[in-house]
Design an enzyme around this catalytic site. Structure first.
Site, PDB file in Angstrom:
ATOM      1  N   THR A  72      28.997  37.199  37.229  1.00  0.00           N
ATOM      2  CA  THR A  72      30.324  36.758  37.632  1.00  0.00           C
ATOM      3  C   THR A  72      30.303  35.235  37.594  1.00  0.00           C
ATOM      4  OG1 THR A  72      32.067  36.990  39.317  1.00  0.00           O
ATOM      5  CG2 THR A  72      29.806  36.699  40.120  1.00  0.00           C
TER       6      THR A  72
ATOM      7  N   LEU B 160      36.606  40.525  34.412  1.00  0.00           N
ATOM      8  CA  LEU B 160      36.622  39.123  34.034  1.00  0.00           C
ATOM      9  C   LEU B 160      36.403  38.286  35.282  1.00  0.00           C
ATOM     10  CD1 LEU B 160      39.749  39.162  31.660  1.00  0.00           C
ATOM     11  CD2 LEU B 160      37.355  39.680  31.108  1.00  0.00           C
ATOM     12  N   CYS B 161      35.435  37.375  35.222  1.00  0.00           N
ATOM     13  CA  CYS B 161      35.168  36.471  36.335  1.00  0.00           C
ATOM     14  C   CYS B 161      34.877  37.270  37.615  1.00  0.00           C
ATOM     15  CB  CYS B 161      36.345  35.504  36.502  1.00  0.00           C
ATOM     16  SG  CYS B 161      36.035  34.117  37.618  1.00  0.00           S
ATOM     17  N   THR B 162      35.579  36.976  38.701  1.00  0.00           N
ATOM     18  CA  THR B 162      35.326  37.630  39.989  1.00  0.00           C
ATOM     19  C   THR B 162      35.879  39.051  40.054  1.00  0.00           C
ATOM     20  OG1 THR B 162      37.265  36.433  40.799  1.00  0.00           O
ATOM     21  CG2 THR B 162      35.099  35.526  41.341  1.00  0.00           C
TER      22      THR B 162
END
Length: 335
Positions: free
Chosen positions: A121, A101-103
């Site tokens: 990302t 998730l995300c970074t």
């Protein structure tokens, strides 16, 4: 019962971590039974911002999960701990589906799971990810990327889109939509939509398309055009297109096409209707048109999707060991 393990160490972002707990760790058996067997896995108690989390298991437990989720990594200039990378690699080698998730994509990249693959990302970090890991094809424009056994999402709200995508793969479109309604989030954002929209998604009922979108969803069996949508919204086609781009990151026709395909998926999962009947119910007109658009969007034919989905559900509910799963079936239904 499918198992989900959340990999947690110091240096994670609380928003994405909490989001994953809300989706997979809540008791939603009143919607889907069985739901997920969920576990927090980390090296003892972990400090996340102002929160202190007690773990259910150590990081070695990741290798026993069907799905491993890696939340956002707070400082992308700092290398993730070796024990986390080793545990994520071991889980993937054991057959787990691994999602960031995300970074959290920086963790998967450091573990080597994204080499030779397409990934995304948070848009603010895509250049850094591409520069640091040149063997990865970084797509800065999409909400999430599904490679079958490895998935990555863009930032913040896009993490919810990926979580709902996983629910959709495991439990079907109808149940994913129920969960989305419970969480008061849109169920219809696909991975290919733009992650950077110039204006934030407005509150429900407080945007120019608030009445139009439900109206369209109730009429997917009709041969709607952009002009029909514009007329219903009482605006010009050009004005309508601007609102759609601002709100959804896509065009009116592409959004409508996505809803038709999503409705077709739900009907294939939940009914025994013929392909001709589903083509009519989704406004595709003929089975030939439905098959062409469905295959182009989902990657498999409607009949294959129906067989694979039902086989996948039967396998999930069967009293067999984890090694009996068929990852190919799961990948076949991925968008």
């Amino acid at each position: 019962m499918p198992t989900v393990a959340l990999a947690v160490t110091d240096g994670m972002l609380p928003f994405e971590l909490s989001l994953a707990i809300e989706v997979f760790g809540s008791d939603l058996t009143h919607v889907v039974d069985p739901w997920y067997d969920f576990a927090l896995c980390g090296p003892g108690a972990v400090r996340i911002d102002r929160y202190r989390l007690e773990m259910d298991h150590g990081l070695d437990h990741l290798a026993h999960a069907d799905t491993v989720i890696v939340p956002g990594w707070a400082d992308t200039d700092v290398d993730p701990p070796v024990e986390l990378l080793d545990a994520v690699r071991a889980a993937h080698a054991a057959g787990a589906r691994v999602a960031s998730l995300c970074t959290g994509a920086f963790v998967l990249a450091a573990a080597g799971l994204l080499d030779g693959k397409r990934a995304t990302t948070h848009w603010a970090h895509t250049e850094a990810l591409a520069r640091r890991h040149p063997h990865i094809t970084v797509d800065p424009d999409v909400l999430y990327v599904d490679n079958g056994d490895v998935l990555t999402s863009a930032g913040k709200a896009a993490a919810m889109d990926l979580c709902l995508h996983l629910v959709r793969l495991d439990h079907g479109s109808a149940n994913a939509n129920k969960i989305a309604r419970r969480l008061v989030v849109p169920p219809h954002r696909d991975g290919g939509q733009a992650q950077f929209i110039r204006t934030p998604v407005p509150d429900p009922g407080k945007h120019p398309l608030a009445e139009l979108l439900p109206w369209v969803l109730q009429r997917l069996d009709e041969p709607l055009t952009v002009e029909d949508l514009a007329r219903q919204a009482r605006m010009s086609s050009r004005h309508l297109a601007r609102h759609f781009t601002s709100l959804t990151g896509t065009t009116p026709l592409q959004w409508l096409h996505t809803q038709r395909i999503r409705h077709a998926q739900e009907l294939l999962e939940t009914t025994d209707d013929t392909i001709d009947a589903i083509a009519t119910a989704t406004g595709m007109g003929t089975s030939t048109t439905l098959r062409r658009h469905f295959h182009r969007t989902v990657g498999v034919a409607p009949d294959t999707y129906r067989r694979t989905f039902r086989s996948h559900i039967d396998l999930r509910n069967a009293p067999t060991g984890r090694d009996d799963r068929k990852p190919a079936a799961r990948q076949a239904v991925a968008n």
